[in-house]
Design an enzyme around this catalytic site. Structure first.
Site, mmCIF file in Angstrom:
data_model
loop_
_atom_site.group_PDB
_atom_site.id
_atom_site.type_symbol
_atom_site.label_atom_id
_atom_site.label_comp_id
_atom_site.label_asym_id
_atom_site.label_seq_id
_atom_site.Cartn_x
_atom_site.Cartn_y
_atom_site.Cartn_z
ATOM 1 N N LYS A 1 59.669 15.603 23.367
ATOM 2 C CA LYS A 1 60.897 15.059 23.929
ATOM 3 C C LYS A 1 61.762 16.212 24.415
ATOM 4 O O LYS A 1 61.797 17.280 23.805
ATOM 5 C CB LYS A 1 61.678 14.253 22.894
ATOM 6 C CG LYS A 1 60.919 13.051 22.360
ATOM 7 C CD LYS A 1 61.751 12.226 21.430
ATOM 8 C CE LYS A 1 62.058 12.925 20.129
ATOM 9 N NZ LYS A 1 60.885 13.176 19.313
ATOM 10 N N MET B 1 70.607 23.368 20.900
ATOM 11 C CA MET B 1 70.600 22.499 22.080
ATOM 12 C C MET B 1 71.952 22.543 22.799
ATOM 13 O O MET B 1 72.512 21.522 23.185
ATOM 14 C CB MET B 1 70.262 21.053 21.676
ATOM 15 C CG MET B 1 68.896 20.930 21.026
ATOM 16 S SD MET B 1 68.587 19.293 20.279
ATOM 17 C CE MET B 1 69.627 19.398 18.797
ATOM 18 N N ASP C 1 55.315 18.158 19.137
ATOM 19 C CA ASP C 1 56.442 18.259 20.057
ATOM 20 C C ASP C 1 56.161 19.265 21.160
ATOM 21 O O ASP C 1 55.281 20.134 21.036
ATOM 22 C CB ASP C 1 57.699 18.713 19.302
ATOM 23 C CG ASP C 1 58.336 17.585 18.506
ATOM 24 O OD1 ASP C 1 57.935 16.428 18.717
ATOM 25 O OD2 ASP C 1 59.224 17.867 17.679
#
Length: 476
Positions: free
Chosen positions: A272, A389, A250
């Site tokens: 991502k 997030m 990642d």
């Protein structure tokens, strides 16, 4: 790395030591750990060298050797302790392309002698490029304690089976997996405990298993890379990286983490980010399955922990559906790392009895609705809420918490790049965050900690944006 480590064979012409004093004796003793004979060029020999000569381990040459005595040597050590002679020997060896060492004269050397941990067939060499020889000695002492004294026997046993394994087990990943299983499993344990018959039987059994039906299929390890600091990797994660044929990683994997991968591993970024998926999840799942079916050991390296907002569950389902062997290696998640860096507890008997991990956005990327949470119950109790997030939705999150009954002055800590050198911490309140979301000034990756624990004393620098005077008057 200023010098490149190699191991030199003494099967041909013997190494040469120039000098017959105590220093030359020390270097000769070191070379005799592997060389059957060392040739020594000197007028006189100290008693230790004289005894070695009587035993046939030292062959004496005349002093001040010339080109014919130096040419073709595996290496030369000039230890006369006479500057002029050592310089002459060094210049001659370098002109002939022969590796040369002059103790304590790095400018005259083309190689350095390492500190050595000797376990027979297993040799560990430690060098500091002449910068800190005492440090090398200390590292050697530590390794002497850590490395099992029967490693030599284990290596010799593996050598006996090497030909048979090469005949039965395909080269490449299958063969490497075979030996990894041997050295990490019961066979190695038995040999190190001195039970050679059991070790042999277990290796025989492993050979049959490795050549049986389905043996060519690989496996996938879902590995948590932690929050960024490579020192927060687990030992199991490091072993996984060193065993991988291919690593799909990642974008949140920290600098230095991939340094633990073996040199031959293929490194494939599949990172991502919100609104910018470089590789769709379905394609990642397909890649993992395809590589494992091709017989490779696949590591799916994910920031934090694979099963905390890492979509590891989706990858797990896809792999199970295809009958792929899977191993899960947990990692330190960002919320835990942030609290550790701040030195605040996430639970505390006086102010927090539970911790809830939530995402700051829905799967669609929209603001969270939190329909699955009883926010009013969390507001009424002693709880800590960690939002992942949530940088871009921080204001909306704070507003929903206020509407659910969280007190306006409840402390909030936001941490960007937890555990990394670029870590940044910001302190605020729910009310201030709802009113002035831009005041955070943070970028992803970041976590937000809501709760009374966020008001406990923290370590290091925390930027304080508790509220403007206007907000303080409005919310108290």
């Amino acid at each position: 790395m200023r010098t490149f480590p190699i191991f030199v064979s003494f099967d041909g012409r013997p190494p040469l030591v120039v000098g017959g004093g105590e220093l030359a004796a020390i270097k000769t003793r070191l070379l005799l750990k592997r060389a059957p004979v060392v040739e020594v060029a000197a007028m006189e020999l100290v008693p230790e060298l004289a005894k070695l000569a009587e035993a046939g381990q030292v062959a004496r040459l005349t002093p001040q050797p010339g080109i014919d005595q130096v040419r073709g040597r595996p290496l030369v050590i000039a230890a006369t302790e006479d500057d002029a002679e050592d310089t002459r020997v060094s210049a001659m060896a370098r002109a002939l392309g022969v590796p040369v060492n002059v103790p304590d004269r790095p400018e005259l050397c083309t190689f350095v002698l390492p500190a050595i941990v000797d376990r027979g067939e297993v040799t560990v060499a430690i060098g500091t490029a002449t910068a800190a020889p005492v440090l090398a000695q200390r590292l050697r002492a530590w390794l002497e304690r850590e490395l099992h004294p029967r490693l030599d026997a284990l290596a010799k046993l593996a050598g006996e089976f090497r030909g048979r394994v090469a005949e039965r087990v395909p080269s490449g990943p299958p063969r490497r997996r075979f030996w990894e299983a041997v050295f990490e499993g019961a066979a190695a344990e038995a040999m190190l405990e001195g039970d050679e018959p059991k070790a042999r039987a277990l290796i025989d059994e492993a050979i049959e298993k490795a050549t049986g039906e389905g043996a060519s299929q690989g496996r996938v390890l879902l590995v948590g890379a932690g929050p960024g600091d490579p020192e927060l990797l687990t030992m199991k994660a490091v072993r996984a990286l060193k065993s991988a044929d291919v690593i799909f990683y990642d974008r949140l994997v920290g600098d230095g983490v991939l340094d633990h991968a073996r040199r031959e591993a293929e490194l494939v970024p599949v990172g991502k980010a919100k609104g910018a998926h470089s590789v769709p999840q379905s394609e990642i799942n397909a890649l993992l399955v395809a590589r494992a079916k091709a017989g490779q050991t696949v590591v799916r390296l994910k920031g934090g922990d694979p099963f905390i907002f890492g979509r590891g569950g989706e990858e797990l389902d896809a792999l199970r559906a295809e009958g792929i062997a899977i191993e899960i290696v947990p990692g330190v998640t960002a919320g835990i790392a942030a609290a550790a860096s701040l030195q605040i507890p996430l639970t505390h008997r006086d102010v927090s009895h539970s911790v809830t991990f939530v995402s700051g956005h829905e799967a669609s990327g929209q603001e969270p609705g939190f329909e699955y949470l009883d926010l009013a119950a969390l507001a009424a109790g002693k709880n800590t809420l960690i939002v992942y997030m949530g940088v871009t939705t921080a204001s909306a999150v704070a507003q929903k918490l206020l509407e659910a009954g969280f007190r306006t002055g409840l402390p909030v800590l936001a941490v960007e790049n937890a555990s990394r050198d670029t870590e940044r911490r910001v302190a605020t309140t729910i009310a201030a965050l709802a009113a002035h979301p831009e005041s955070l000034g943070l970028k992803s990756p970041a976590v937000l900690i809501f709760g009374e624990v966020a008001g406990l004393p923290a370590s290091g620098v925390v930027e304080d944006i508790l509220a403007s005077e206007e907000v303080k008057r409005a919310y108290g």
